[in-house]
Design a protein around this motif. Structure first.
Motif, mmCIF file in Angstrom:
data_model
loop_
_atom_site.group_PDB
_atom_site.id
_atom_site.type_symbol
_atom_site.label_atom_id
_atom_site.label_comp_id
_atom_site.label_asym_id
_atom_site.label_seq_id
_atom_site.Cartn_x
_atom_site.Cartn_y
_atom_site.Cartn_z
ATOM 1 N N GLN A 148 0.826 -1.207 0.000
ATOM 2 C CA GLN A 148 0.000 0.000 0.000
ATOM 3 C C GLN A 148 0.861 1.258 0.000
ATOM 4 O OE1 GLN A 148 -2.169 -1.058 3.548
ATOM 5 N NE2 GLN A 148 -3.968 -1.740 2.416
ATOM 6 N N VAL A 149 1.921 1.251 0.798
ATOM 7 C CA VAL A 149 2.804 2.415 0.870
ATOM 8 C C VAL A 149 3.549 2.604 -0.459
ATOM 9 C CG1 VAL A 149 4.863 3.365 2.003
ATOM 10 C CG2 VAL A 149 3.033 2.335 3.374
ATOM 11 N N LEU A 150 3.937 1.525 -1.081
ATOM 12 C CA LEU A 150 4.644 1.622 -2.357
ATOM 13 C C LEU A 150 3.790 2.277 -3.435
ATOM 14 C CD1 LEU A 150 6.405 -1.862 -2.449
ATOM 15 C CD2 LEU A 150 7.541 0.361 -2.328
ATOM 16 N N LEU A 155 5.970 9.067 -1.174
ATOM 17 C CA LEU A 155 6.668 8.394 -0.079
ATOM 18 C C LEU A 155 7.720 7.447 -0.646
ATOM 19 C CD1 LEU A 155 3.743 7.481 2.359
ATOM 20 C CD2 LEU A 155 4.970 9.651 2.109
ATOM 21 N N ARG A 156 8.857 7.357 0.050
ATOM 22 C CA ARG A 156 9.913 6.424 -0.340
ATOM 23 C C ARG A 156 10.088 5.423 0.797
ATOM 24 N NH1 ARG A 156 15.190 9.172 -2.428
ATOM 25 N NH2 ARG A 156 15.010 10.216 -0.406
ATOM 26 N N LEU A 157 9.696 4.190 0.573
ATOM 27 C CA LEU A 157 9.761 3.159 1.609
ATOM 28 C C LEU A 157 11.205 2.742 1.810
ATOM 29 C CD1 LEU A 157 8.419 1.266 3.584
ATOM 30 C CD2 LEU A 157 7.909 -0.280 1.684
ATOM 31 N N ARG A 158 11.710 2.977 3.016
ATOM 32 C CA ARG A 158 13.117 2.748 3.310
ATOM 33 C C ARG A 158 13.401 1.472 4.081
ATOM 34 N NH1 ARG A 158 17.186 5.210 0.560
ATOM 35 N NH2 ARG A 158 17.198 7.467 0.776
ATOM 36 N N GLY A 159 12.422 0.996 4.896
ATOM 37 C CA GLY A 159 12.707 -0.177 5.695
ATOM 38 C C GLY A 159 11.758 -0.318 6.857
ATOM 39 N N VAL A 160 12.260 -0.894 7.956
ATOM 40 C CA VAL A 160 11.428 -1.183 9.124
ATOM 41 C C VAL A 160 12.001 -0.510 10.368
ATOM 42 C CG1 VAL A 160 10.617 -3.392 8.223
ATOM 43 C CG2 VAL A 160 12.681 -3.321 9.653
ATOM 44 N N GLU A 179 14.246 -10.721 10.502
ATOM 45 C CA GLU A 179 13.449 -11.603 9.638
ATOM 46 C C GLU A 179 12.375 -10.811 8.915
ATOM 47 O OE1 GLU A 179 10.026 -13.941 8.481
ATOM 48 O OE2 GLU A 179 10.051 -12.704 10.297
ATOM 49 N N SER A 180 11.740 -9.879 9.618
ATOM 50 C CA SER A 180 10.722 -9.032 8.987
ATOM 51 C C SER A 180 11.346 -8.155 7.905
ATOM 52 C CB SER A 180 10.027 -8.158 10.040
ATOM 53 O OG SER A 180 9.234 -8.940 10.915
ATOM 54 N N ALA A 181 12.537 -7.646 8.159
ATOM 55 C CA ALA A 181 13.220 -6.809 7.175
ATOM 56 C C ALA A 181 13.510 -7.596 5.900
ATOM 57 C CB ALA A 181 14.511 -6.253 7.765
ATOM 58 N N GLN A 182 13.888 -8.846 6.056
ATOM 59 C CA GLN A 182 14.129 -9.683 4.883
ATOM 60 C C GLN A 182 12.848 -9.892 4.085
ATOM 61 O OE1 GLN A 182 16.021 -13.053 6.980
ATOM 62 N NE2 GLN A 182 17.836 -12.649 5.747
ATOM 63 N N ARG A 183 11.743 -10.109 4.786
ATOM 64 C CA ARG A 183 10.460 -10.268 4.099
ATOM 65 C C ARG A 183 10.062 -8.996 3.381
ATOM 66 N NH1 ARG A 183 7.368 -11.245 8.881
ATOM 67 N NH2 ARG A 183 5.629 -10.519 7.601
ATOM 68 N N LEU A 184 10.312 -7.855 4.012
ATOM 69 C CA LEU A 184 9.977 -6.585 3.375
ATOM 70 C C LEU A 184 10.762 -6.405 2.085
ATOM 71 C CD1 LEU A 184 8.600 -3.819 3.324
ATOM 72 C CD2 LEU A 184 10.478 -2.960 4.726
ATOM 73 N N ARG A 185 12.039 -6.776 2.102
ATOM 74 C CA ARG A 185 12.862 -6.578 0.906
ATOM 75 C C ARG A 185 12.407 -7.453 -0.257
ATOM 76 N NH1 ARG A 185 16.966 -5.560 4.798
ATOM 77 N NH2 ARG A 185 17.599 -7.750 4.885
ATOM 78 N N VAL A 187 9.374 -7.609 -1.087
ATOM 79 C CA VAL A 187 8.329 -6.768 -1.673
ATOM 80 C C VAL A 187 8.922 -5.459 -2.183
ATOM 81 C CG1 VAL A 187 6.183 -5.509 -1.178
ATOM 82 C CG2 VAL A 187 6.584 -7.749 -0.140
ATOM 83 N N ALA A 188 9.873 -4.901 -1.435
ATOM 84 C CA ALA A 188 10.497 -3.612 -1.756
ATOM 85 C C ALA A 188 12.009 -3.777 -1.662
ATOM 86 C CB ALA A 188 10.008 -2.540 -0.798
ATOM 87 N N PRO A 189 12.668 -4.200 -2.735
ATOM 88 C CA PRO A 189 14.108 -4.504 -2.675
ATOM 89 C C PRO A 189 14.977 -3.362 -2.179
ATOM 90 C CG PRO A 189 13.147 -5.352 -4.707
ATOM 91 C CD PRO A 189 12.079 -4.518 -4.061
#
Length: 227
Positions: A148-150, A155-160, A179-185, A187-189
């Motif tokens: 949704q943020v993307l 907005l520029r999604l930077r991380g967690v 682990e959550s940061a890896q999952r986020l990447r 979706v948003a490399p």
């Protein structure tokens, strides 16, 4: 050397030591000085010591200090507190990064508040507790919120971002953040920031891959009494 300079030097040395123990380059880590309740004059002193990344968790204080120090145009303000939709405009005008996006409504409010072509860096705050009343998105909802943020153009999604619970070993908490940061990447490399770690647990955060630390009174000294 002033007391503030001594504390800043000591914390930076401790961060560097923790990074090296974790096999990381200290240059990969951004130290954000949280100046909650301290006057703008302290931020100015910190600026003179080389600090360029400053954090606030109250919109009114953020706005007042950013306005008072507007001439320091390379000072970056990070908003790290719980954001409210009705204050999104004021937050956006003052901050270059918001660490506490945890729901679509606040993301949309920050997006609508854009008044120029500059992108706002945002991080998704993760709730590491079982209490839904605490700030942060549930880890299971992270990817959905990221998508949704993307879709929001300013907005520029930077991380967690996350805060380790007081009743949990910080190393275990930050392992879950990693682990959550890896999952986020997935979706948003490009979302590579991990904002985690404060005075009492930054070594564990660094070991778990934190890129941004939020350090307050260990650098600024005790907070002034509030009337």
């Amino acid at each position: 050397m002033t007391a503030v300079a001594e504390r800043l030097s000591a914390i930076d040395a401790a961060i560097a030591d923790a990074a090296r123990r974790a096999g990381r380059d200290p240059a990969e880590i951004t130290r954000i000085v949280v100046t909650k309740f301290h006057p703008a004059a302290l931020v100015s002193e910190l600026y003179g010591l080389g600090v360029r990344e400053v954090g606030e968790n109250r919109q009114q204080e953020l706005s007042a200090k950013a306005e008072a120090l507007a001439e320091l145009d390379d000072l970056r303000w990070h908003f790290i507190g719980q954001a409210q939709t009705n204050k999104a405009g004021a937050i956006r005008r003052a901050a270059q990064a918001v660490h506490s996006v945890d729901r679509l409504r606040i993301a949309e409010a920050l997006d609508r508040a854009a008044t120029d072509d500059l992108l706002l860096d945002v991080l998704l705050q993760i709730n590491l507790t079982d209490d839904p009343g605490r700030g942060g998105v549930a880890p299971t909802e992270l990817e959905r919120l990221a998508e949704q943020v993307l879709a929001l153009p300013t907005l520029r999604l930077r991380g967690v971002m996350a805060v380790a619970p007081l009743d949990e070993d910080p190393a275990a908490a930050f392992a879950r953040v990693h682990e959550s940061a890896q999952r986020l990447r997935a979706v948003a490399p490009g979302a590579e920031w991990i904002s985690a770690g404060m005075t009492g647990d930054f070594a564990e955060a660094i070991a778990a891959g934190a890129t941004h630390l939020r350090i307050g009174s260990a650098i600024t000294g005790p907070r002034p009494a509030q009337g």
